[in-house]
Design a protein around this motif. Sequence first.
Motif, PDB file in Angstrom:
ATOM      1  N   ARG A  80     -13.790 -23.958   4.626  1.00  0.00           N
ATOM      2  CA  ARG A  80     -13.676 -25.379   4.966  1.00  0.00           C
ATOM      3  C   ARG A  80     -12.575 -25.694   5.979  1.00  0.00           C
ATOM      4  NH1 ARG A  80     -13.191 -28.554  -0.547  1.00  0.00           N
ATOM      5  NH2 ARG A  80     -14.009 -26.875  -1.790  1.00  0.00           N
ATOM      6  N   GLU A 115     -13.555 -20.398  -0.497  1.00  0.00           N
ATOM      7  CA  GLU A 115     -14.069 -21.755  -0.250  1.00  0.00           C
ATOM      8  C   GLU A 115     -13.116 -22.528   0.660  1.00  0.00           C
ATOM      9  OE1 GLU A 115     -16.354 -23.525  -3.985  1.00  0.00           O
ATOM     10  OE2 GLU A 115     -14.526 -22.440  -4.587  1.00  0.00           O
ATOM     11  N   LEU A 116     -11.814 -22.406   0.403  1.00  0.00           N
ATOM     12  CA  LEU A 116     -10.834 -23.071   1.259  1.00  0.00           C
ATOM     13  C   LEU A 116     -10.913 -22.547   2.688  1.00  0.00           C
ATOM     14  CD1 LEU A 116      -7.505 -23.379  -0.782  1.00  0.00           C
ATOM     15  CD2 LEU A 116      -8.872 -25.219   0.209  1.00  0.00           C
ATOM     16  N   SER A 174     -10.967 -23.576 -10.224  1.00  0.00           N
ATOM     17  CA  SER A 174     -11.906 -24.609  -9.795  1.00  0.00           C
ATOM     18  C   SER A 174     -12.188 -24.559  -8.302  1.00  0.00           C
ATOM     19  CB  SER A 174     -11.397 -25.997 -10.198  1.00  0.00           C
ATOM     20  OG  SER A 174     -10.064 -26.183  -9.801  1.00  0.00           O
ATOM     21  N   LEU A 175     -11.434 -23.735  -7.577  1.00  0.00           N
ATOM     22  CA  LEU A 175     -11.626 -23.595  -6.140  1.00  0.00           C
ATOM     23  C   LEU A 175     -11.169 -22.194  -5.733  1.00  0.00           C
ATOM     24  CD1 LEU A 175     -12.193 -25.052  -3.371  1.00  0.00           C
ATOM     25  CD2 LEU A 175      -9.760 -25.583  -3.331  1.00  0.00           C
ATOM     26  N   SER A 176     -12.005 -21.501  -4.976  1.00  0.00           N
ATOM     27  CA  SER A 176     -11.628 -20.148  -4.541  1.00  0.00           C
ATOM     28  C   SER A 176     -10.953 -20.202  -3.173  1.00  0.00           C
ATOM     29  CB  SER A 176     -12.858 -19.241  -4.474  1.00  0.00           C
ATOM     30  OG  SER A 176     -13.643 -19.570  -3.335  1.00  0.00           O
ATOM     31  N   LEU A 213      -6.278 -23.314  -7.789  1.00  0.00           N
ATOM     32  CA  LEU A 213      -6.755 -22.257  -6.911  1.00  0.00           C
ATOM     33  C   LEU A 213      -7.091 -21.022  -7.734  1.00  0.00           C
ATOM     34  CD1 LEU A 213      -7.253 -21.374  -3.987  1.00  0.00           C
ATOM     35  CD2 LEU A 213      -4.886 -20.585  -3.919  1.00  0.00           C
ATOM     36  N   GLN A 232      -5.416 -33.569  -3.142  1.00  0.00           N
ATOM     37  CA  GLN A 232      -6.489 -33.439  -4.117  1.00  0.00           C
ATOM     38  C   GLN A 232      -5.889 -32.856  -5.391  1.00  0.00           C
ATOM     39  OE1 GLN A 232      -9.718 -31.009  -2.746  1.00  0.00           O
ATOM     40  NE2 GLN A 232     -11.183 -32.096  -4.012  1.00  0.00           N
ATOM     41  N   VAL A 247      -6.956 -29.590  -9.263  1.00  0.00           N
ATOM     42  CA  VAL A 247      -7.672 -28.430  -8.731  1.00  0.00           C
ATOM     43  C   VAL A 247      -6.752 -27.223  -8.835  1.00  0.00           C
ATOM     44  CG1 VAL A 247      -8.745 -27.422  -6.686  1.00  0.00           C
ATOM     45  CG2 VAL A 247      -8.967 -29.873  -7.120  1.00  0.00           C
TER      46      VAL A 247
END
Length: 176
Positions: free
Chosen positions: A56, A52-53, A47-49, A44, A39, A42
């Motif tokens: 998931r 969150e990772l 745009s993504l914490s 870290l 992906q 993105v």
Amino acid sequence: DEHPLPGGMLQYGVPEALLPRDLLQAEIHLILRLGVEFQGGVRLGESLSLEELRARHDAVLIATGPTAPEAVRALGLEPGRQGIQVDRHTLATTLPGVYAAGAAVLPSRHAVRAVGDGRTAARAIHHYLSGSPEPARDRPFTVQMGRLQADELAPFLANASPEPRVSPTAEAAPPA
């Protein structure tokens, strides 16, 4: 990855003259065929914490390249001397299921070190996910660059030559 193509610093930091892109693409293709999902675009912590990772995935490997102490803290991790603090044998961070490798732990210009870290982390992640204990280390010393630990020095020296150190001379130098 914050970049559009997979490969990290091998893709964006190593000149093509030193690493032909067709070889790199062939290696990346093999990894993608194993089921890895890339992906791009993105970053870290932006745009993504990390949380969150973690929500998931059962395990997370951080291989972001050099990471400043304030960025490490912002992710909720402990900074080490030069990057993310990890257990030096498993590369596990202080957060369960989160591992870090490569320059995110110890800045280096050696791709082989980052690849070796990836292997170490993959083995530890496998044991974490399967619930099996990490096997005992059967190597009397590491092949990591840096100073040997006290418990590694004696086994290392046991195999060393007792001859005094030899300084290179012009006569012994390889041809240019």
